[in-house]
Design a protein around this motif. Sequence first.
Motif, PDB file in Angstrom:
ATOM      1  N   PRO A 185       0.833  -1.213   0.000  1.00  0.00           N
ATOM      2  CA  PRO A 185       0.000   0.000   0.000  1.00  0.00           C
ATOM      3  C   PRO A 185       0.862   1.257   0.000  1.00  0.00           C
ATOM      4  CG  PRO A 185       0.124  -0.910   2.212  1.00  0.00           C
ATOM      5  CD  PRO A 185       1.001  -1.777   1.345  1.00  0.00           C
ATOM      6  N   LEU A 186       0.600   2.175  -0.940  1.00  0.00           N
ATOM      7  CA  LEU A 186       1.352   3.415  -1.029  1.00  0.00           C
ATOM      8  C   LEU A 186       0.389   4.601  -1.082  1.00  0.00           C
ATOM      9  CD1 LEU A 186       4.084   2.506  -3.691  1.00  0.00           C
ATOM     10  CD2 LEU A 186       4.396   2.721  -1.218  1.00  0.00           C
ATOM     11  N   PRO A 187       0.516   5.547  -0.170  1.00  0.00           N
ATOM     12  CA  PRO A 187      -0.318   6.752  -0.246  1.00  0.00           C
ATOM     13  C   PRO A 187       0.186   7.684  -1.352  1.00  0.00           C
ATOM     14  CG  PRO A 187       1.225   6.927   1.568  1.00  0.00           C
ATOM     15  CD  PRO A 187       1.409   5.549   0.997  1.00  0.00           C
ATOM     16  N   THR A 188      -0.684   8.560  -1.838  1.00  0.00           N
ATOM     17  CA  THR A 188      -0.302   9.518  -2.876  1.00  0.00           C
ATOM     18  C   THR A 188      -0.912  10.883  -2.575  1.00  0.00           C
ATOM     19  OG1 THR A 188      -2.212   8.976  -4.295  1.00  0.00           O
ATOM     20  CG2 THR A 188      -0.176   7.728  -4.663  1.00  0.00           C
ATOM     21  N   VAL A 189      -0.282  11.906  -3.136  1.00  0.00           N
ATOM     22  CA  VAL A 189      -0.856  13.248  -3.183  1.00  0.00           C
ATOM     23  C   VAL A 189      -0.854  13.665  -4.643  1.00  0.00           C
ATOM     24  CG1 VAL A 189      -0.156  13.894  -0.854  1.00  0.00           C
ATOM     25  CG2 VAL A 189       1.398  14.327  -2.767  1.00  0.00           C
ATOM     26  N   GLY A 190      -1.818  14.495  -5.040  1.00  0.00           N
ATOM     27  CA  GLY A 190      -1.879  14.813  -6.459  1.00  0.00           C
ATOM     28  C   GLY A 190      -2.670  16.065  -6.775  1.00  0.00           C
ATOM     29  N   LEU A 191      -2.697  16.362  -8.078  1.00  0.00           N
ATOM     30  CA  LEU A 191      -3.455  17.472  -8.630  1.00  0.00           C
ATOM     31  C   LEU A 191      -4.314  16.956  -9.778  1.00  0.00           C
ATOM     32  CD1 LEU A 191      -0.592  20.143  -8.867  1.00  0.00           C
ATOM     33  CD2 LEU A 191      -2.339  19.992  -7.084  1.00  0.00           C
ATOM     34  N   TYR A 192      -5.448  17.591 -10.003  1.00  0.00           N
ATOM     35  CA  TYR A 192      -6.303  17.176 -11.112  1.00  0.00           C
ATOM     36  C   TYR A 192      -7.030  18.392 -11.679  1.00  0.00           C
ATOM     37  CZ  TYR A 192     -10.271  17.572  -7.878  1.00  0.00           C
ATOM     38  OH  TYR A 192     -11.205  18.034  -6.991  1.00  0.00           O
ATOM     39  N   ALA A 193      -7.524  18.244 -12.922  1.00  0.00           N
ATOM     40  CA  ALA A 193      -8.299  19.299 -13.569  1.00  0.00           C
ATOM     41  C   ALA A 193      -9.279  18.673 -14.546  1.00  0.00           C
ATOM     42  CB  ALA A 193      -7.383  20.280 -14.302  1.00  0.00           C
ATOM     43  N   ASN A 194     -10.470  19.238 -14.631  1.00  0.00           N
ATOM     44  CA  ASN A 194     -11.504  18.829 -15.584  1.00  0.00           C
ATOM     45  C   ASN A 194     -11.974  20.068 -16.336  1.00  0.00           C
ATOM     46  OD1 ASN A 194     -11.461  16.224 -14.347  1.00  0.00           O
ATOM     47  ND2 ASN A 194     -12.866  16.966 -12.769  1.00  0.00           N
ATOM     48  N   TRP A 195     -12.052  19.973 -17.656  1.00  0.00           N
ATOM     49  CA  TRP A 195     -12.381  21.139 -18.476  1.00  0.00           C
ATOM     50  C   TRP A 195     -13.353  20.734 -19.573  1.00  0.00           C
ATOM     51  CZ3 TRP A 195      -8.684  23.616 -22.568  1.00  0.00           C
ATOM     52  CH2 TRP A 195      -9.269  24.783 -23.076  1.00  0.00           C
ATOM     53  N   GLU A 196     -14.509  21.323 -19.570  1.00  0.00           N
ATOM     54  CA  GLU A 196     -15.480  21.090 -20.635  1.00  0.00           C
ATOM     55  C   GLU A 196     -15.166  22.070 -21.762  1.00  0.00           C
ATOM     56  OE1 GLU A 196     -20.239  21.579 -21.150  1.00  0.00           O
ATOM     57  OE2 GLU A 196     -19.581  20.397 -19.413  1.00  0.00           O
ATOM     58  N   ILE A 197     -14.399  21.600 -22.755  1.00  0.00           N
ATOM     59  CA  ILE A 197     -13.906  22.484 -23.802  1.00  0.00           C
ATOM     60  C   ILE A 197     -14.977  22.825 -24.830  1.00  0.00           C
ATOM     61  CG2 ILE A 197     -11.535  21.687 -23.523  1.00  0.00           C
ATOM     62  CD1 ILE A 197     -11.924  19.971 -26.018  1.00  0.00           C
ATOM     63  N   TYR A 198     -16.031  21.996 -24.880  1.00  0.00           N
ATOM     64  CA  TYR A 198     -17.116  22.194 -25.826  1.00  0.00           C
ATOM     65  C   TYR A 198     -18.303  21.415 -25.275  1.00  0.00           C
ATOM     66  CZ  TYR A 198     -19.365  22.792 -30.397  1.00  0.00           C
ATOM     67  OH  TYR A 198     -20.208  23.158 -31.416  1.00  0.00           O
ATOM     68  N   PRO A 199     -19.539  21.844 -25.545  1.00  0.00           N
ATOM     69  CA  PRO A 199     -20.672  21.070 -25.047  1.00  0.00           C
ATOM     70  C   PRO A 199     -20.559  19.596 -25.413  1.00  0.00           C
ATOM     71  CG  PRO A 199     -21.438  23.147 -25.950  1.00  0.00           C
ATOM     72  CD  PRO A 199     -19.967  23.070 -26.260  1.00  0.00           C
ATOM     73  N   LYS A 200     -20.641  18.732 -24.420  1.00  0.00           N
ATOM     74  CA  LYS A 200     -20.551  17.279 -24.536  1.00  0.00           C
ATOM     75  C   LYS A 200     -19.123  16.751 -24.634  1.00  0.00           C
ATOM     76  CE  LYS A 200     -25.069  16.749 -26.793  1.00  0.00           C
ATOM     77  NZ  LYS A 200     -25.791  16.131 -27.936  1.00  0.00           N
ATOM     78  N   VAL A 201     -18.118  17.630 -24.705  1.00  0.00           N
ATOM     79  CA  VAL A 201     -16.715  17.211 -24.815  1.00  0.00           C
ATOM     80  C   VAL A 201     -15.944  17.708 -23.596  1.00  0.00           C
ATOM     81  CG1 VAL A 201     -14.590  17.281 -26.161  1.00  0.00           C
ATOM     82  CG2 VAL A 201     -16.816  17.240 -27.325  1.00  0.00           C
ATOM     83  N   THR A 202     -15.320  16.781 -22.861  1.00  0.00           N
ATOM     84  CA  THR A 202     -14.588  17.125 -21.640  1.00  0.00           C
ATOM     85  C   THR A 202     -13.182  16.548 -21.684  1.00  0.00           C
ATOM     86  OG1 THR A 202     -16.665  16.998 -20.399  1.00  0.00           O
ATOM     87  CG2 THR A 202     -14.626  17.053 -19.118  1.00  0.00           C
ATOM     88  N   VAL A 203     -12.212  17.335 -21.255  1.00  0.00           N
ATOM     89  CA  VAL A 203     -10.819  16.901 -21.131  1.00  0.00           C
ATOM     90  C   VAL A 203     -10.475  16.850 -19.648  1.00  0.00           C
ATOM     91  CG1 VAL A 203      -8.409  17.457 -21.603  1.00  0.00           C
ATOM     92  CG2 VAL A 203     -10.144  17.822 -23.370  1.00  0.00           C
ATOM     93  N   ASN A 204      -9.816  15.767 -19.229  1.00  0.00           N
ATOM     94  CA  ASN A 204      -9.449  15.580 -17.826  1.00  0.00           C
ATOM     95  C   ASN A 204      -7.978  15.190 -17.716  1.00  0.00           C
ATOM     96  OD1 ASN A 204     -12.130  13.817 -18.514  1.00  0.00           O
ATOM     97  ND2 ASN A 204     -12.514  15.346 -16.938  1.00  0.00           N
ATOM     98  N   GLY A 205      -7.342  15.611 -16.647  1.00  0.00           N
ATOM     99  CA  GLY A 205      -5.962  15.214 -16.399  1.00  0.00           C
ATOM    100  C   GLY A 205      -5.689  15.123 -14.915  1.00  0.00           C
ATOM    101  N   ARG A 206      -4.732  14.272 -14.545  1.00  0.00           N
ATOM    102  CA  ARG A 206      -4.344  14.158 -13.151  1.00  0.00           C
ATOM    103  C   ARG A 206      -2.908  13.646 -13.073  1.00  0.00           C
ATOM    104  NH1 ARG A 206      -8.176   8.951 -11.746  1.00  0.00           N
ATOM    105  NH2 ARG A 206      -6.679   7.301 -12.225  1.00  0.00           N
ATOM    106  N   VAL A 207      -2.237  13.995 -11.976  1.00  0.00           N
ATOM    107  CA  VAL A 207      -0.905  13.466 -11.702  1.00  0.00           C
ATOM    108  C   VAL A 207      -0.792  13.278 -10.196  1.00  0.00           C
ATOM    109  CG1 VAL A 207       0.123  15.783 -11.612  1.00  0.00           C
ATOM    110  CG2 VAL A 207       1.572  13.781 -12.045  1.00  0.00           C
ATOM    111  N   ASP A 208      -0.207  12.154  -9.789  1.00  0.00           N
ATOM    112  CA  ASP A 208      -0.064  11.823  -8.371  1.00  0.00           C
ATOM    113  C   ASP A 208       1.341  11.297  -8.113  1.00  0.00           C
ATOM    114  OD1 ASP A 208      -3.109  11.847  -7.417  1.00  0.00           O
ATOM    115  OD2 ASP A 208      -3.008  10.814  -9.340  1.00  0.00           O
ATOM    116  N   TYR A 209       1.847  11.595  -6.911  1.00  0.00           N
ATOM    117  CA  TYR A 209       3.209  11.160  -6.578  1.00  0.00           C
ATOM    118  C   TYR A 209       3.325  10.989  -5.067  1.00  0.00           C
ATOM    119  CZ  TYR A 209       8.225  11.156  -5.836  1.00  0.00           C
ATOM    120  OH  TYR A 209       9.492  10.813  -5.440  1.00  0.00           O
ATOM    121  N   MET A 210       4.216  10.074  -4.675  1.00  0.00           N
ATOM    122  CA  MET A 210       4.586   9.944  -3.268  1.00  0.00           C
ATOM    123  C   MET A 210       5.840   9.096  -3.155  1.00  0.00           C
ATOM    124  SD  MET A 210       4.128  10.683  -0.106  1.00  0.00           S
ATOM    125  CE  MET A 210       2.466  11.343   0.096  1.00  0.00           C
TER     126      MET A 210
END
Length: 275
Positions: A185-210
């Motif tokens: 078991p490894l804990p993580t901390v991270g950042l994320y973002a969700n962006w609806e660039i156009y109606p019905k179209v969404t871009v998501n990203g995340r990064v985690d590290y520990m």
Amino acid sequence: MRLAKGIVFGAAGAAIVCIAQPAAAQALDDRAWIQIAGYSADIDTHARVNSVLGQQVGTEIDFESDLAMDDNKFLPSVSAGWRVTDRFIIGADFYSLDRDASTTIGRELVFDDVVFPASVTVDSEMNTDVYRLTLGYSFVKNDVWEAGASLGLHATDFDLRLQGEARVGNAAINTERRQKQFLAPLPTVGLYANWEIYPKVTVNGRVDYMSLSYGDYDGDITNAQVQVSYRFHRNVGIGAMYRFVDYGVDVTKDDWTGRMDYEFSGPAVYLEFAF
């Protein structure tokens, strides 16, 4: 069986408030969602198992090169999420990777207290189940995008097995089989973002590290993912993503010590149901 297990895990995990990283929502007003994905994963695995009792130093084994395991394989996964409030997101992921191989090894390999001489046939198996639970908070959120930070727990259940003609100490060569299983078991901390660039179209990203040392384990993990989805129906969508996971774990237990380095990356497509 493993995929069914993952679906149950994902659904249950989405209902538990726990330490976690957000499963990315495909629309910013979704309250709950589940993704079923299939990856084409490139895999790189190294492991070393030392025998504590026999003081035998293990070989760093390349599972793809030394044991001829597949370095690319289809990898199913299940993710689920629940937006508890407008800014708090709980998520759960499960995926498993099972491989086996049989090959004539090109060099001597030491695994636990067993020595497999060069030119013998070794049967090997490696099974991994990966569980991830997450909790994220969106510090910034409006109608078209959000960004936040997360805490997570990434737990991997490893099962390693080698069998073949080998010797133990000064004994004659005989058929030997060794298996090591452990949960890391490894804990993580991270950042994320969700962006609806156009109606019905969404871009998501995340990064985690520990990087952390505790108890029997000393490990580090990096997890990154980017994805884009299209919601062709209010409750159903399709998407594509790319995931990269890299971690190493040093294990010091009463009966053995060693290290596990595990990396996989690749593209995926998925089907999502949201509510």
